[in-house]
Design an enzyme around this catalytic site. Structure first.
Site, PDB file in Angstrom:
ATOM      1  N   THR A  12       0.853  -1.173   0.000  1.00  0.00           N
ATOM      2  CA  THR A  12       0.000   0.000   0.000  1.00  0.00           C
ATOM      3  C   THR A  12       0.885   1.216   0.000  1.00  0.00           C
ATOM      4  OG1 THR A  12      -1.674  -1.107   1.317  1.00  0.00           O
ATOM      5  CG2 THR A  12      -1.775   1.263   1.273  1.00  0.00           C
ATOM      6  N   LYS A  44      -8.143   2.022  -1.708  1.00  0.00           N
ATOM      7  CA  LYS A  44      -7.759   2.340  -0.338  1.00  0.00           C
ATOM      8  C   LYS A  44      -7.883   3.820  -0.018  1.00  0.00           C
ATOM      9  CE  LYS A  44      -4.380  -0.622  -1.583  1.00  0.00           C
ATOM     10  NZ  LYS A  44      -2.988  -0.930  -1.726  1.00  0.00           N
ATOM     11  N   GLY A  58      -7.409   7.847   3.432  1.00  0.00           N
ATOM     12  CA  GLY A  58      -6.649   6.775   2.806  1.00  0.00           C
ATOM     13  C   GLY A  58      -6.084   5.894   3.899  1.00  0.00           C
ATOM     14  N   ALA A 168       6.049   3.865  -7.505  1.00  0.00           N
ATOM     15  CA  ALA A 168       5.745   2.576  -8.138  1.00  0.00           C
ATOM     16  C   ALA A 168       6.938   2.040  -8.934  1.00  0.00           C
ATOM     17  CB  ALA A 168       4.522   2.699  -9.044  1.00  0.00           C
ATOM     18  N   CYS A 171       9.353   0.886  -5.568  1.00  0.00           N
ATOM     19  CA  CYS A 171       8.866  -0.033  -4.542  1.00  0.00           C
ATOM     20  C   CYS A 171       8.100  -1.197  -5.174  1.00  0.00           C
ATOM     21  CB  CYS A 171       7.955   0.712  -3.560  1.00  0.00           C
ATOM     22  SG  CYS A 171       7.238  -0.337  -2.289  1.00  0.00           S
ATOM     23  N   THR A 174       4.213  -1.389  -4.602  1.00  0.00           N
ATOM     24  CA  THR A 174       3.403  -0.263  -5.069  1.00  0.00           C
ATOM     25  C   THR A 174       3.180  -0.410  -6.560  1.00  0.00           C
ATOM     26  OG1 THR A 174       4.426   1.161  -3.398  1.00  0.00           O
ATOM     27  CG2 THR A 174       3.270   2.262  -5.196  1.00  0.00           C
TER      28      THR A 174
END
Length: 185
Positions: A12, A44, A58, A168, A171, A174
């Site tokens: 997340t 989320k 969030g 993204a 990680c 992500t």
């Protein structure tokens, strides 16, 4: 025989950016179990609160735990309409003191367009120093990118989207499947 530990859910990244009368909360859609992506389109980031001022939240961590906390936050907002900070402090107190809530594994970012707050199970209600807040597995990457982008002329949404794209790319927990909600003042 050694006890095997459950590998735990990861994946997340939630980022909030406050700029120019707008607060944007962006969250990726990835949920991972160990090294496996279980779902790539989880939502989320959502709007909460049926009364008073609109709130965007969030969450990172266990989904069931986060929904429990969001429901509690909504009740706190009903008891203290238009007082997000007060509702968050009351939630954090309950979360810290209640035997059941104390075991919940989640974090929240919430905003009503004026206040931008991070709530943790340690009893913290934090207001970010640089109008950028992030939580979750890729939160540090997203926050660093967003803080760097705050020096540009980009809008809050442009910063949030670009910072999440950067997170993204770094990680593994992500992805680029974003849910973006904003509040403009």
């Amino acid at each position: 025989m050694a006890e095997q530990k459950f590998p735990g859910w990861h994946g997340t990244t939630i980022l909030a950016v406050k700029r120019g009368g707008e607060v944007v909360v962006a969250g990726d859609g990835q949920v991972s179990l160990g090294q496996t992506v279980i779902k790539g389109s989880a939502r989320k980031v959502r709007r909460i609160g049926a009364t008073g001022r609109e709130v965007v939240a969030g969450f990172a961590g266990s989904t069931a735990d986060a929904f429990t906390l969001l429901e509690r936050l909504e009740k706190k907002l009903e008891a203290a309409p238009d007082q997000l900070a007060r509702a968050c402090v009351e939630l954090a107190k309950d979360w810290r003191m209640d035997k059941y809530l104390r075991n919940l594994e989640a974090m929240l970012i919430v905003t009503d367009g004026d206040d931008l707050l991070v709530i943790t199970g340690a009893g913290d209600v934090l207001e970010p120093e640089y109008d950028v807040a992030a939580i979750g597995s890729g939160g540090n990457f997203a926050e660093a990118a967003a803080r760097g982008l705050m020096e540009t002329e980009m809008s809050a949404e442009e910063i949030a989207r670009k910072a999440m794209e950067i997170a993204a790319s770094i990680c593994v927990y992500t992805n680029g499947n974003l849910t973006v909600e904003s509040i403009r003042k």
